[in-house]
Design a protein around this motif. Structure first.
Motif, PDB file in Angstrom:
ATOM      1  N   VAL A 213      -8.559   7.677   2.417  1.00  0.00           N
ATOM      2  CA  VAL A 213      -9.105   6.494   1.733  1.00  0.00           C
ATOM      3  C   VAL A 213      -8.074   5.937   0.747  1.00  0.00           C
ATOM      4  N   LEU A 214      -7.401   6.824   0.021  1.00  0.00           N
ATOM      5  CA  LEU A 214      -6.400   6.348  -0.940  1.00  0.00           C
ATOM      6  C   LEU A 214      -5.220   5.681  -0.231  1.00  0.00           C
ATOM      7  N   LEU A 216      -5.404   4.162   2.591  1.00  0.00           N
ATOM      8  CA  LEU A 216      -5.944   2.871   3.048  1.00  0.00           C
ATOM      9  C   LEU A 216      -5.907   1.845   1.912  1.00  0.00           C
ATOM     10  N   VAL A 217      -6.364   2.270   0.755  1.00  0.00           N
ATOM     11  CA  VAL A 217      -6.371   1.346  -0.393  1.00  0.00           C
ATOM     12  C   VAL A 217      -4.942   0.955  -0.754  1.00  0.00           C
ATOM     13  N   ARG A 221      -4.140  -2.826  -0.631  1.00  0.00           N
ATOM     14  CA  ARG A 221      -3.832  -3.427  -1.945  1.00  0.00           C
ATOM     15  C   ARG A 221      -2.780  -2.590  -2.667  1.00  0.00           C
TER      16      ARG A 221
ATOM     17  N   THR B  14     -18.134   5.137  -0.714  1.00  0.00           N
ATOM     18  CA  THR B  14     -16.714   5.515  -0.720  1.00  0.00           C
ATOM     19  C   THR B  14     -15.830   4.300  -0.963  1.00  0.00           C
ATOM     20  N   ALA B  18     -13.361   3.495  -4.038  1.00  0.00           N
ATOM     21  CA  ALA B  18     -11.953   3.153  -3.800  1.00  0.00           C
ATOM     22  C   ALA B  18     -11.619   1.805  -4.431  1.00  0.00           C
ATOM     23  N   ALA B  22      -8.881   0.814  -7.263  1.00  0.00           N
ATOM     24  CA  ALA B  22      -7.874  -0.234  -7.062  1.00  0.00           C
ATOM     25  C   ALA B  22      -7.979  -1.305  -8.138  1.00  0.00           C
TER      26      ALA B  22
END
Lengths: 520, 246
Positions: A213-214, A216-217, A221, B14, B18, B22
């Motif tokens: 997930v990190l 992906l983020v 972005r 989730t 996230a 961000a």
């Protein structure tokens, strides 16, 4: 207590979504460690391209020219944010669940040191970039330092713009950013030093999910790179990382002295938590004690103790072999040793196996369970928070302090004493109020772990469920389902007197507990 | 809750977490743009030493342990200085600066900030001993190191034109020690030139900025970049020479 109830609800909700095994709230501590690993790996990559002589320019290069540099840098940033979030959740959980005092004081204090060190480490990381955020943090830190009678000259002068920032400053910052993780490792060691079978990382699926997930983020972005630090303009609306710079607006609004006072008060509150959060002396659970005469030296309690509070030492009664010895400074009074001891020689005062048998006898005398009725044994700290009830969904409630402290003889006693069935309701494994209580209890009931449930007990009449404090609805469904299943079975013949073996390697002591005192 | 709903909710939570990371990772601090500029004062001065030196007699020295026999034991620190800043003739900052250190024998350090309304502003700064210059002066270690002829009074005066949010520095020149107004240095360690100053290109405009120069040196016209223009005037020199005690 409202926050504790709110936490239980949140736990229950996350349990529903992710299952207890992958509940990120339960795994907050291990997720924090995982993030540290990610930070080290990504940080090493970034250090290859970082230049002390041209900090901002080198970060621009990392962003624009280095292979995957933009994403790796973003992952580094987001991992640090996730780490601070996980540490915060972990600390709040430990506090609300009363794990911040007594033998856990070292873990609490080392955790605070870890948090402080991690914050400082992060600040050095932001300053390394020397963008507007890095300069803001450096200047605010310098302003606060200038209020202390330490330096003969204001530290803030270094950032006035009178001359270019010296490379020595960035070298020092670079050095700290690399050296401080060693301190983190030391405090992490202290943090878990009193635990047995430490799990530092989350389950594999959760590990890859969090990292994925990190990543992906980071790809979707990438962490933006704010403008370069510029002492010729007054910075405003500086984009900051709120996970680390949340304190800046507060201290900026205060005189430096007041900011230090506030920081001092908060630090004092956190550091003294083990003192003010502990129960009154009369309410504090006492550490386990041992009846040496009955100890067979089997070592099971020493193996099962989650806090390494039990060691095996030479006997003092002249007999050959070893005997268990409890270190009261390490014992948290979880009672797991009581559940592990077949001869019932060890446990917290009033909660040893023998004490449990006396209590269950009184319970049977009082309630006279029927063959169509279930006895529910919940953990009084979790398991739907039903421990204070007499009955729940038609089942008689027999709460215990921790499922791990439940001696299997109690289950046997209830079944043989006439209960239609016994439903043991533990907290989710990762959410055990103590540690490993759920795991050991399940293994003792169904997998022959010492002190195991005897073969003569009909396993169809024993069930085991896991439910957090906020999962009363789920527990109710389990009770109803189990009760229905029990009513389909042929009613057992209750024994008029139940004999329980109290010795594991000697002939039974023929203790008749149904009609007399417990113990030989 | 069906399995599909549960999975969807788990994915949603989730992604929310996230997104929170961000977003929280880079979000601007609240606040309006600055409406004023800033004059940042930043210098260090050895200052004049006050007090005197004890000159014990040979007999007094003989009574002391060998390691304590100092024939020229000087006592006393640096006298306090008075800092004054005028903007358009109005005094905006007045402070007493004491020397650093417990004995107040460390250099005097000035680090302060004065807000300036955007536009053309006449700025005058004076930094002088509070009780006037000392009449007698004894050599200090720094004198022996060859830095004897530094100014004991720092003054500068000039007109600065600046926009809101800009910063101008009042600092000492590295070569002469004179007080000057100039834009801050913007740059990384590797990008500075030999003089340690790099053009900032901030657009700050300095008009008629007289600065303190050494009395024995001719006025130095300098350009620190960024449109800095120095026009020496008599004020600084006059005050400078009058206050020096050589």
């Amino acid at each position: 207590m409202l926050p504790r109830r709110a936490l239980a609800r949140l736990d229950a909700w996350f349990d529903k979504l992710y299952g207890w095994k992958y509940n990120p709230l339960y795994q907050s501590g291990t997720i924090a460690v995982l993030m540290l690993v990610v930070l080290i790996v990504t940080g090493l990559y970034l250090l290859l391209y970082y230049r002390i002589g041209a900090p901002y320019a080198s970060v621009v290069r990392i962003q624009d020219q280095v292979w995957a540099g933009r994403w790796i840098r973003a992952l580094h940033r987001y991992a640090s944010d996730a780490a601070v979030l996980a540490i915060g959740v972990h600390a709040v959980r430990m506090f609300l669940r009363g794990r911040s005092w007594g033998p856990r004081t070292l873990a609490w204090l080392s955790g605070l040191a870890l948090l402080g060190l991690f914050f400082f480490l992060a600040v050095t990381g932001f300053v390394m970039v020397w963008d507007v955020q890095g300069r803001l943090l450096a200047m605010e830190g310098a302003r606060l330092l200038d209020a202390l009678p330490i330096f003969s000259e204001p530290v803030s002068r270094a950032f006035s713009g009178e001359r270019a920032m010296p490379a020595a400053f960035f070298f020092l910052n670079y050095f700290l950013h690399i050296a401080l993780p060693l301190g983190v490792a030391l405090f992490l060691y202290l943090h878990v030093s009193r635990l047995a079978r430490v799990k530092l990382l989350p389950p594999r699926k959760l590990t890859w999910t969090v990292v994925g997930v990190l990543v992906l983020v980071a790809i979707v972005r990438p962490a933006p790179l704010p403008p370069e630090a510029d002492p010729s303009v007054i910075a405003h609306q500086v984009p900051v990382d709120w996970f680390f710079a949340f304190w800046v607006p507060v201290t900026q609004a205060l005189p430096a002295g007041a900011a230090w006072l506030l920081a001092g008060v908060l630090t004092a509150i956190l550091v003294t938590t083990p003192l003010w959060s502990r129960p009154r002396a009369t309410e504090r659970p006492e550490p386990s004690t041992l009846e040496e005469r009955q100890c067979t030296g089997c070592t099971q309690c020493s193996v099962d103790c989650p806090y390494e509070a039990i060691t095996m030492v030479s006997r003092s009664d002249g007999r050959a072999g070893l005997v268990a010895s409890v270190d009261p400074d390490l014992c948290v009074s979880c009672g797991i040793c009581a559940g592990s001891c077949a001869p019932m020689s060890i446990g917290p005062p009033g909660r040893t196996g023998r004490d449990q048998l006396q209590r269950v006898r009184r319970f049977l005398d009082e309630w006279e369970p029927r063959a169509d009725r279930v006895v529910l044994i919940p953990c009084s700290r979790g398991a739907g928070d039903v421990g204070h009830l007499d009955e729940f969904e038609g089942a008689l409630v027999y709460p215990v302090e921790c499922i791990g402290s439940l001696h299997t003889s109690v289950v046997e006693f209830l079944v043989r004493g006439g209960a239609g069935g016994v439903l043991v309701a533990a907290c989710p494994e990762r959410d055990c109020w103590n540690r490993e209580g759920t795991k050991w209890a399940r293994q003792r009931l169904f997998e022959d772990r010492e002190a195991e449930l005897q073969e003569r007990v009909d396993r169809a009449r024993v069930a085991f469920v896991e439910a957090g404090a906020g999962e009363r609805g789920s527990l109710a469904a389990h009770v109803r389902e189990f009760t229905t299943a029990i009513r389909r079975l042929i009613p057992p013949e209750p024994e008029s007197s139940v004999e329980i073996d109290l010795d594991c390697d000697r002939p039974p002591a023929s203790s008749v507990l149904g009609s007399g005192e417990a113990g030989p | 809750m069906t399995r599909v709903v549960r999975i969807a909710a788990a994915v949603g939570v989730t992604l929310f977490l996230a997104g929170l990371i961000a977003l929280g990772s880079s979000f601007p601090l609240p606040g309006d743009p600055p409406s004023d500029g800033l004059l940042r004062l930043d210098w260090r001065l050895r200052g004049e030493e006050a007090g005197g030196c004890l000159r014990p007699t040979a007999q007094e020295l003989a009574e002391l342990p060998p390691h304590m026999r100092n024939p020229d034991a000087c006592v006393g620190g640096l006298p306090p200085y008075r800092l004054r800043v005028w903007v358009d003739g109005e005094i905006r900052l007045q402070d007493t600066i004491r020397a650093g250190g417990i004995r107040q024998d460390r250099p005097l350090t000035v680090y302060d900030e004065v807000s300036l309304t955007p536009g053309r502003r006449h700025v005058r700064i004076e930094f002088a001993p509070q009780d006037g210059p000392p009449t007698e002066r004894r050599p200090s270690p720094s004198d022996e190191a060859g830095v004897r002829d530094r100014p004991t009074v720092l003054e500068t005066e000039g007109v600065v034109e600046m926009d809101a949010g800009q910063v101008v520095l009042a600092v000492r020149r590295q070569d002469t020690g004179a007080l000057v107004l100039r834009p801050p240095v913007r740059g990384e360690p590797s990008t500075r030139d030999r003089s340690g100053v790099r053009s900032s290109g901030t657009g700050l405009s300095f008009l008629h900025v007289p600065h303190m120069v050494h009395p024995h040196q001719p006025h130095s016209h300098q350009n620190h970049g960024g449109g800095l223009v120095c026009h020496p005037e008599g004020y600084g020199d006059r005050q400078n020479q009058g206050s020096h005690s050589q």
